[in-house]
Design an enzyme around this catalytic site. Structure first.
Site, PDB file in Angstrom:
ATOM      1  N   GLU A 116       0.829  -1.212   0.000  1.00 44.80           N
ATOM      2  CA  GLU A 116       0.000   0.000   0.000  1.00 44.80           C
ATOM      3  C   GLU A 116       0.867   1.269   0.000  1.00 44.80           C
ATOM      4  O   GLU A 116       0.439   2.318   0.472  1.00 44.80           O
ATOM      5  CB  GLU A 116      -0.938   0.020   1.222  1.00 44.80           C
ATOM      6  N   HIS A 141      -6.949  -3.089  10.011  1.00 43.83           N
ATOM      7  CA  HIS A 141      -8.249  -3.719   9.762  1.00 43.83           C
ATOM      8  C   HIS A 141      -9.018  -3.915  11.077  1.00 43.83           C
ATOM      9  O   HIS A 141      -9.201  -5.046  11.520  1.00 43.83           O
ATOM     10  CB  HIS A 141      -8.042  -5.090   9.105  1.00 43.83           C
ATOM     11  N   GLU A 169     -16.659  12.461  23.525  1.00 45.09           N
ATOM     12  CA  GLU A 169     -15.453  13.162  23.083  1.00 45.09           C
ATOM     13  C   GLU A 169     -15.067  12.913  21.618  1.00 45.09           C
ATOM     14  O   GLU A 169     -14.085  13.480  21.128  1.00 45.09           O
ATOM     15  CB  GLU A 169     -14.292  12.805  24.012  1.00 45.09           C
ATOM     16  N   HIS A 210     -12.788  -3.280   4.210  1.00 45.23           N
ATOM     17  CA  HIS A 210     -11.338  -3.515   4.289  1.00 45.23           C
ATOM     18  C   HIS A 210     -10.731  -2.990   5.599  1.00 45.23           C
ATOM     19  O   HIS A 210     -10.179  -3.768   6.369  1.00 45.23           O
ATOM     20  CB  HIS A 210     -10.641  -2.892   3.069  1.00 45.23           C
TER      21      HIS A 210
HETATM   22  O1  2HA Z   1      -1.491  -6.653   3.373  1.00 52.54           O
HETATM   23  O2  2HA Z   1      -3.350  -4.430   4.801  1.00 52.54           O
HETATM   24  O3  2HA Z   1      -4.154  -3.473   2.502  1.00 52.54           O
HETATM   25  C1  2HA Z   1      -1.448  -5.459   3.988  1.00 52.54           C
HETATM   26  C2  2HA Z   1      -2.704  -4.741   3.836  1.00 52.54           C
HETATM   27  C3  2HA Z   1      -3.149  -4.416   2.483  1.00 52.54           C
HETATM   28 ZN    ZN Z   2      -5.269  -3.610   4.427  1.00 53.07          ZN
END
Ligand code: 2HA
Ligand code: ZN
Length: 270
Positions: A116, A141, A169, A210
């Site tokens: 990323e 995530h 808050e 995601h």
């Molecule tokens: O694999 O979180 O978005 C790493 C990640 C890809």
């Molecule tokens: Zn990710």
């Protein structure tokens, strides 16, 4: 030359990875972090190779040309970073208008920066355009935010208002609200550009189905943003299916913002 493994920025990044894993936000190789470093703070620890390994990035980002970033590696597990920071992290310098990253330290097993990287670097450029002190982009995530993107309207105003209402808050922590992207393919320049566009308006961007991106001046600030949004999502999921008897009203949200001296995104309040 001091040992890179003793550098406070390495220690803090390692601790952040460990902490995020402990929160359950970074299963397997999930999540990635990038921390912009000052030339001066890195110099004390950096014995840069004369001919560093050069890795193409696949994008251009002229605003960041020459800048240094400590980043997590692609395919690396956050749970393992503490045991081998030099293999799991890398210190890179962007060159060639952002098209190339020179590996100055780390990625010792031949690895490279996170998949990323585009979203991270483009987001850094966007945040630096607003706040020259911005240093951190953090992706993970978190369970409840992720779950919330299946059952809540993805409209940014509606999503922000729900998060604001889940604890007094929250409007103080992210008065600018959250950006939300619909599902998009991850690891691409397209999601990177879309994320960066949202980062021009705030420090939190949610990727539906995601995870989340948070930006900040420090690792603590970016972590705290995500922690706060994630807790709000958890509260929401605990009550979403129950009849609500009351919530935090817009008048109360205005009072909180005024009390803490922050300016909430005006169009997100009724
Ligand atoms: O694999 O979180 O978005 C790493 C990640 C890809
Ligand atoms: Zn990710």
């Amino acid at each position: 030359m001091k040992n890179m493994l003793d550098a406070p920025f390495v220690t803090e990044l390692v601790r952040t990875c460990t902490n995020m894993y402990a929160h359950g936000w970074d299963e397997r190789n999930g999540g990635n972090i990038s921390l912009r470093l000052d030339e001066r703070e890195a110099a004390e620890y950096l014995d840069a190779p004369a001919a560093p390994r050069r890795e193409p990035t696949g994008f251009s980002c002229p605003a960041l040309d020459g800048m240094l970033f400590l980043v997590t590696g692609t395919g690396k597990y956050f749970k393992n970073v503490q045991y081998d920071p030099a293999a799991n992290l890398g210190l890179v310098r962007l060159t060639d208008g952002g098209a190339c990253a020179e590996v100055l330290w780390g990625f010792s097993d031949g690895g490279r920066f996170t998949s990323e990287f585009a979203a991270h670097m483009m987001s850094h450029a966007a945040r630096l355009g607003i706040d020259p002190e911005s240093r951190v982009i953090l992706h993970c995530h978190p369970n409840h935010l992720l779950a919330m993107t299946y059952v809540h309207d993805l409209d940014e105003r509606a999503f922000t208002r729900t998060l604001w209402q889940m604890e007094t808050e929250n409007i103080f922590v992210f008065p600018e609200g959250v950006g939300v992207l619909p599902w998009m393919l991850c690891g691409t320049n397209e999601i990177g550009a879309a994320t960066a566009e949202k980062m021009k308006r705030g420090r939190i961007v949610i990727w539906a189905q995601h995870g989340i991106y948070g930006a900040g001046r420090t690792l603590d600030e970016a972590f705290g943003l995500i922690e706060t949004a994630e807790k709000a999502a958890e509260v929401y999921l605990k009550i979403a299916h129950l009849p609500w008897k009351q919530t935090i009203t817009d008048d109360a949200l205005r009072q909180i913002a005024a009390h803490f001296g922050v300016t909430p995104r005006a169009e997100y309040l009724d």
